[in-house]
Each structure stands twice: as structure tokens, then as C-alpha cells.
Scaffold this active site. Sequence first.
Site, mmCIF file in Angstrom:
data_model
loop_
_atom_site.group_PDB
_atom_site.id
_atom_site.type_symbol
_atom_site.label_atom_id
_atom_site.label_comp_id
_atom_site.label_asym_id
_atom_site.label_seq_id
_atom_site.Cartn_x
_atom_site.Cartn_y
_atom_site.Cartn_z
ATOM 1 N N ASP A 83 4.269 7.466 2.294
ATOM 2 C CA ASP A 83 4.996 8.407 1.452
ATOM 3 C C ASP A 83 4.051 9.220 0.582
ATOM 4 O O ASP A 83 2.904 8.844 0.334
ATOM 5 C CB ASP A 83 6.016 7.684 0.580
ATOM 6 C CG ASP A 83 5.384 6.792 -0.477
ATOM 7 O OD1 ASP A 83 4.431 6.065 -0.132
ATOM 8 O OD2 ASP A 83 5.849 6.814 -1.636
ATOM 9 N N GLU A 176 5.128 3.619 -1.693
ATOM 10 C CA GLU A 176 4.156 3.206 -2.710
ATOM 11 C C GLU A 176 4.270 4.067 -3.952
ATOM 12 O O GLU A 176 4.120 3.575 -5.082
ATOM 13 C CB GLU A 176 2.745 3.284 -2.127
ATOM 14 C CG GLU A 176 1.651 2.664 -3.008
ATOM 15 C CD GLU A 176 1.014 3.630 -3.992
ATOM 16 O OE1 GLU A 176 0.214 3.174 -4.828
ATOM 17 O OE2 GLU A 176 1.311 4.850 -3.932
#
EC number: 3.4.11.4
Length: 407
Positions: A83, A176
Site C-alpha cells: 500500500d 502498513e
Amino acid sequence: MTYPNLLDHFLTYVKVNTRSDEHSTTTPSTQSQVDFATNVLIPEMKRVGLQNVYYLPNGFAIGTLPANDPSLTRKIGFISHMDTADFNAEGVNPQVIENYDGGVIELGNSGFKLDPADFKSLEKYPGQTLITTDGTTLLGADDKSGIAEIMTAIEYLTAHPEIKHCEIRVGFGPDEEIGVGANKFDAEDFDVDFAYTVDGGPLGELQYETFSAAGAELHFQGRNVHPGTAKGQMVNALQLAIDFHNQLPENDRPELTEGYQGFYHLMDVTGSVEETRASYIIRDFEKDAFEARKASMQSIADKMNEELGSDRVTLNLTDQYYNMKEVIEKDMTPITIAKAVMEDLGITPIIEPIRGGTDGSKISFMGIPTPNIFAGGENMHGRFEYVSLQTMERAVDTIIGIVAYKG
């Protein structure tokens, strides 16, 4: 060493929008991360030579490169996140600046620019190949540079069986950036002696200390009456929030701290006279100092309620992650190896605390010590993000050196 496919890997990955969503209740938080893992990474992992490749419901794409030397009995993992941060990631259009001349870089036609006068880090990179944004999006080097570096290292080892290495496990995970990606990480399934997140910044970063982190949600209950007759009756919830904030140490803020200094960070305030909510994050390195910060906030809330004569201030504290130093310092093998490899490569290790957290912060407490090594990104999380191809190449060198280490 140069790796002909490294840049192509990276450019392919950053063009896919994998922005995470902190308001989502799914894992991963966005469908784009699922699609990226299953449609891009899984086929690529198989192509570069990883075996037993699979996708888990926790959002991690996992693969293994078996050892090719029975004397290398370690099992080492490498982890990067899919991400990207909370900034526009749709339509990423990277610029590749070869042989950077040390001057100003125009970011496409956006009107924004990378100027060494504003970004001193550029002074390190004349003569190198820089990958930048076009000024309309972030780049995604955090952490697609890490993914590209791991993938390239596996590809190179597969093509060069003369390089003897231990068993390698690879994990590409979600979310994350919103702090929940490692919550469902399956340490038992990953099954390594130790791992590295490839999620750091400039050349040489080697990190095994993170903040310990908590979130604080505050609710202030006021009593709204007409301001013309408010004396002795009105309780302004907005003023309660101000009074609470003013009792925190005025210098313990992110913009005034560095190194090992912790802080309180007011993230958001919304409300009215009747009702106000405030969100803080709390950060510190030492366990006692971290606990003291939480206790101080609770003490302020309790004192205000006592003075107000009723429970108008409600505080909810939630621990988020802890300083992984507590785990890693029990066995410094992963640090010793990474440091030795970097030095052998002529890279000066930069061993400093992370003023933040990584997936390794949580994974370390699951039983897999997981320090962080450099991936190359600069100015991450926005339009001024960039990365040096040469630094990425050195990250690949470091990964290969770690898995081949015989000390």
C-alpha cells in the site's frame, strides 16, 4: 552491481494505485491491493523463481526460494508493503532523470519542482538516475522500491545458482501505512529465524529501534445554553479541549522534537460547544517514558473531571505497537549480518532509531525479529517523493549479501 530489470519492475508497480484506506473494515483495506497482489505480484513471484507461492486471507503474498547450500541453515525473510500513503496515487506517471545534473527538477507540467535549495537530500545524487513524480501524485517508492528490490534479488539468485544462499521467504503485505497490515501476519506460517523489512529510506539505513505508539481518543461533553445567559451555566466543550491540550508539555510536539525525543501529536479536533472530540497519537522510545505519557494524559482528564464536578472528559487509550528493540537486542544476529554485509559492499551503515514504526515493530513481537533496511526513497508520502536507481541497486546487493552470508 546493475540489474537490467530493476527499473522496469519498479515502474510497473508504482503505476498501480494501491492507496490504503484507514476507514475501511476489510483486510486489505482496498480491493486494489488484492488485485495488485493476485494479478501482478503473484505471477511475477513465480516468474522470478519463487516456489510455493500463495496468497493468504490476511493480504500477504508469500513465496519461498529454497536454499542451494546445505551448510547455510538459516531461514531469512524479506518483507515489503504494497500500500501507499494517504495521498493521490491514481495515474502515477514517473519521470526518469538520467545522469542528474544537480539542479532543479521540474515535476512534469504541474508547476512543482524538486529544488536542492528546498530538498538538501538532492545534493547526494548528481550523476545518478532519479525517478520522480510528475507533481500530481506520490511516487510509491514507499514501499514499491522494496518490493522491486526483493523481486530483483530473487530473480538474480535464480539466474545465478553459483551464488550459494540460505532459504529465503518473501512476504508482500497490505496496509502498513494505516498501521494495521501486520496485525494478522501469520508468523508461524512464515517460519523464518529472522526477517528484514525493506522499507527504509536513504542508502545505508539499518534500523532496529522504533517508537512505542498509542492512540488517544478524547470526548469532551459540554452544555450549550444561549450565550447571553451563559454565565454559570454554559460548559463549552471546545474550551475543554483547548484546556486539555494546554496542559500537555508545549515542546513535546513532532515539529519540536528529534532523535530519541517523544511527543504528543494532536491529529484532529471536531465539535461544537455541546460536544467535541480530539484525536492524539503518543510516541516515545523508552517503555517507562511511553507509559508515563499515557498516565499523564489520564491524570489531566481525571483532574479536569474533578474540577468540573462531573465526568465531562472521557479518554480512551489504545496501544498500537511497541519498540522492537526490546526483542531484537536479545539476539543481534540480524543486525550483525546486515552491518557486515553493508561494510563489505562499501556502504556505511546508518544505525539510527526510526521515528515511526514498521511492520517489523509488530512482527518482532510475534516471535520473528525483524529490523528494517534501506529501500532508497526520499521525501516519501507526497508529490516530492523520489528514489535513486543506484541506491535501489545497492539494496539488491545487500539482500543478496545477507542471504549468502557465511559468518
